[in-house]
Structures are given as structure tokens and as C-alpha cells.
Enzyme design. Structure first.
Site, mmCIF file in Angstrom:
data_model
loop_
_atom_site.group_PDB
_atom_site.id
_atom_site.type_symbol
_atom_site.label_atom_id
_atom_site.label_comp_id
_atom_site.label_asym_id
_atom_site.label_seq_id
_atom_site.Cartn_x
_atom_site.Cartn_y
_atom_site.Cartn_z
ATOM 1 C CD GLU A 99 -2.628 -1.703 2.237
ATOM 2 O OE1 GLU A 99 -2.413 -1.172 3.340
ATOM 3 O OE2 GLU A 99 -3.265 -2.766 2.111
ATOM 4 C CD GLU A 169 2.126 -8.354 3.278
ATOM 5 O OE1 GLU A 169 1.475 -8.866 4.186
ATOM 6 O OE2 GLU A 169 2.079 -7.156 3.001
HETATM 7 C C1 PEP Z 1 -1.348 -6.855 5.092
HETATM 8 O O1 PEP Z 1 -1.830 -5.891 5.642
HETATM 9 O O2 PEP Z 1 -0.139 -6.886 4.936
HETATM 10 C C2 PEP Z 1 -2.233 -7.936 4.643
HETATM 11 C C3 PEP Z 1 -1.681 -9.025 4.182
HETATM 12 O O3 PEP Z 1 -3.596 -7.749 4.773
HETATM 13 P P1 PEP Z 1 -4.745 -8.891 4.755
HETATM 14 O O4 PEP Z 1 -4.317 -9.928 5.732
HETATM 15 O O5 PEP Z 1 -5.991 -8.176 5.150
HETATM 16 O O6 PEP Z 1 -4.797 -9.426 3.355
#
Ligand code: PEP
Length: 255
Positions: A99, A169
Site C-alpha cells: 500500500e 505479500e
Molecule cells: C497486510 O496488511 O499486509 C495484509 C496481508 O492484509 P490482509 O491480511 O488483510 O490481506
């Protein structure tokens, strides 16, 4: 043997009273969690750091920031420096979250600068990397991951900084409810661990924690953690409710 890390990223959620109630309730329930097996981390919004650090003092809960400035100090309105975080003794800091990369145009170069600031202050970094859906569909996930690793860790000797945590991620799995399958996640985690082995050493590769993030929740954390190269989760949505966070900690502790 690497410990399992259950790290909550609260993003821009929770009022002051919700945040303090969460931490008090969690601490009352996790006194017996074996911190040689599971590490509990929470990254609240910065304005609650001091209070949550005070509440969790002498406990097994670690409190960190969601970001840090790439600058030391000066005319950077709204920014928080690594030195400032150190002065209130934060335990860790997330950097390079997707983000931040997408809404604030953060590049690997900037994340590398932030990483150096955290290392200078002795704050444990959690460095996020991951591919977008377009990149996955174009079959360039491996190249993207290697490029992010090279950029983020430029001039950093991971062998001397084994407390650094890497969070894989996949951008398409964050906050979308879509989770990478355990096999998809493991494939990238093993690419990351091999890159560390090839660029530093086997010993370093075995020490560094690599977390998975992307819609982790109580229902899927066990199968993700069962993968040999997944050492924990960086968790957004499912870390916001104390019961669900605690459940993930309990599952991790039993593995
Ligand atoms: C994050 O904030 O890094 C994330 C992986 O969010 P979520 O678990 O909501 O997908």
C-alpha cells in the site's frame, strides 16, 4: 529452529479505545504463550505506539510501526524518523508494504534507504515484497521478487543483520480474501530463501524469517505454516479482532 511470527498490521484501523482494549484483552489471554515458539507482533497507527508499548512492557507482545521516514530529520511534514521510533523503544518497523508502494510511490531504492535508517537505529525491520496480479499472470513473479530483493537489500549484509524479517505479500492476495495456495506461497518463499543462500550463506538463509501475507486467517494459517519455508504471517484484516488474532497465535503454538 526458527520461531513462528504472528504479526498484525492494523493499517488505519481502530480508535484509541479499541486499540488499548484489544491489547489489554490480548495480554490477559496470552500470558502462557511460549515465546520461544511464537512471537506476537502488532503494528498499530503511530499515534498509539507510546501507549501500547507501555501497556505491553515486560510482556511477550512486541509493538512496532507501519512505516518509517527515509529521512533523518528536518522539514518533512507528517513523517516519523527511525531515531524518533528508537527514542520510544519500538520493537520493529514494517517497510515497503504494497500500500505504501502503490499509494505513495515507494520504490525499492527508497525502501533500501529506510532499511538502512532502521538498521542504524537497531530497530528490527520487516521488509515487504510481492508481485501484482498482472506480473503473476505474465509469469514474471520470480524476476520481480529477485529484483525487489536486490533493490531493497542493496549494500546490506544480511549475514550481519539476521534479525531482518522478509514478508512475501502477493499484492493480489492483500485484503482481497484471495489467499495464495500453500504451494504458491511456498514456491516464492523458497525462491527468497535460495536467493539469501546464494548471496550470503546457507547459515544466514536458515536464520532469516520469511513471513507470508495475504488474507491469512484462522481457517488457513495452519496449512500455510506447515510449509517448510513459511515462518509466520503478516496479517491485516484477521489481526483486527482479538479473538481471531489469539486463535492464530494458539494454532501457531501447537504446530
Ligand atoms: C497486510 O496488511 O499486509 C495484509 C496481508 O492484509 P490482509 O491480511 O488483510 O490481506
Amino acid at each position: 529452529m526458527r520461531k513462528i511470527i504472528v504479526a498484525g498490521n492494523w493499517k488505519m484501523n481502530h480508535t484509541y479505545s479499541e486499540a488499548t482494549t484489544f491489547v489489554k484483552s490480548l495480554l490477559a489471554n496470552v500470558k502462557n504463550v511460549d515465546d520461544s515458539k511464537v512471537e506476537m507482533l502488532i503494528a498499530p497507527t503511530s499515534i498509539y505506539l507510546t501507549e501500547l508499548l507501555a501497556l505491553s512492557k515486560d510482556s511477550n507482545l512486541l509493538i512496532g510501526s507501519q512505516d518509517v521516514s527515509s529521512h533523518n530529520n528536518g522539514a518533512f511534514t507528517g513523517e516519523i524518523s527511525a531515531e524518533m521510533l528508537k527514542s520510544i523503544s519500538v520493537d520493529f518497523s514494517i517497510i515497503g508494504h504494497s500500500e505504501r508502494r502503490s499509494y505513495h510511490n515507494e520504490s525499492n531504492e527508497m525502501i533500501n534507504t529506510k532499511l538502512k535508517k532502521l538498521i542504524e537505529q537497531g530497530i528490527r525491520p520487516i521488509v515487504c515484497i510481492g508481485e501484482t496480479l498482472e506480473q503473476r499472470e505474465a509469469n514474471v513473479t520470480k524476476q520481480v521478487i529477485i529484483e525487489q530483493l536486490k533493490g531493497c537489500f542493496l549494500d546490506i549484509d544480511l549475514s550481519n543483520n539476521q534479525a531482518i524479517v522478509i514478508a512475501y505479500e502477493p499484492v493480489w492476495a492483500i485484503g482481497t480474501g484471495k489467499t495464495a495456495s500453500p504451494e504458491q506461497a511456498e514456491e516464492v518463499h523458497s525462491i527468497i530463501r535460495n536467493w539469501i543462500k546464494d548471496n550470503y550463506s546457507m547459515e544466514t538463509a536458515e536464520q532469516i524469517h520469511i513471513l507470508y501475507g495475504g488474507s491469512v486467517k484462522p481457517a488457513n494459517i495452519a496449512e500455510l505454516l506447515a510449509q517448510p519455508n513459511i515462518d509466520g504471517g503478516l496479517i491485516g484484516g484477521a489481526s483486527l479482532k482479538v479473538d481471531s488474532y489469539k486463535e492464530m497465535v494458539n494454532i501457531a503454538e501447537k504446530l
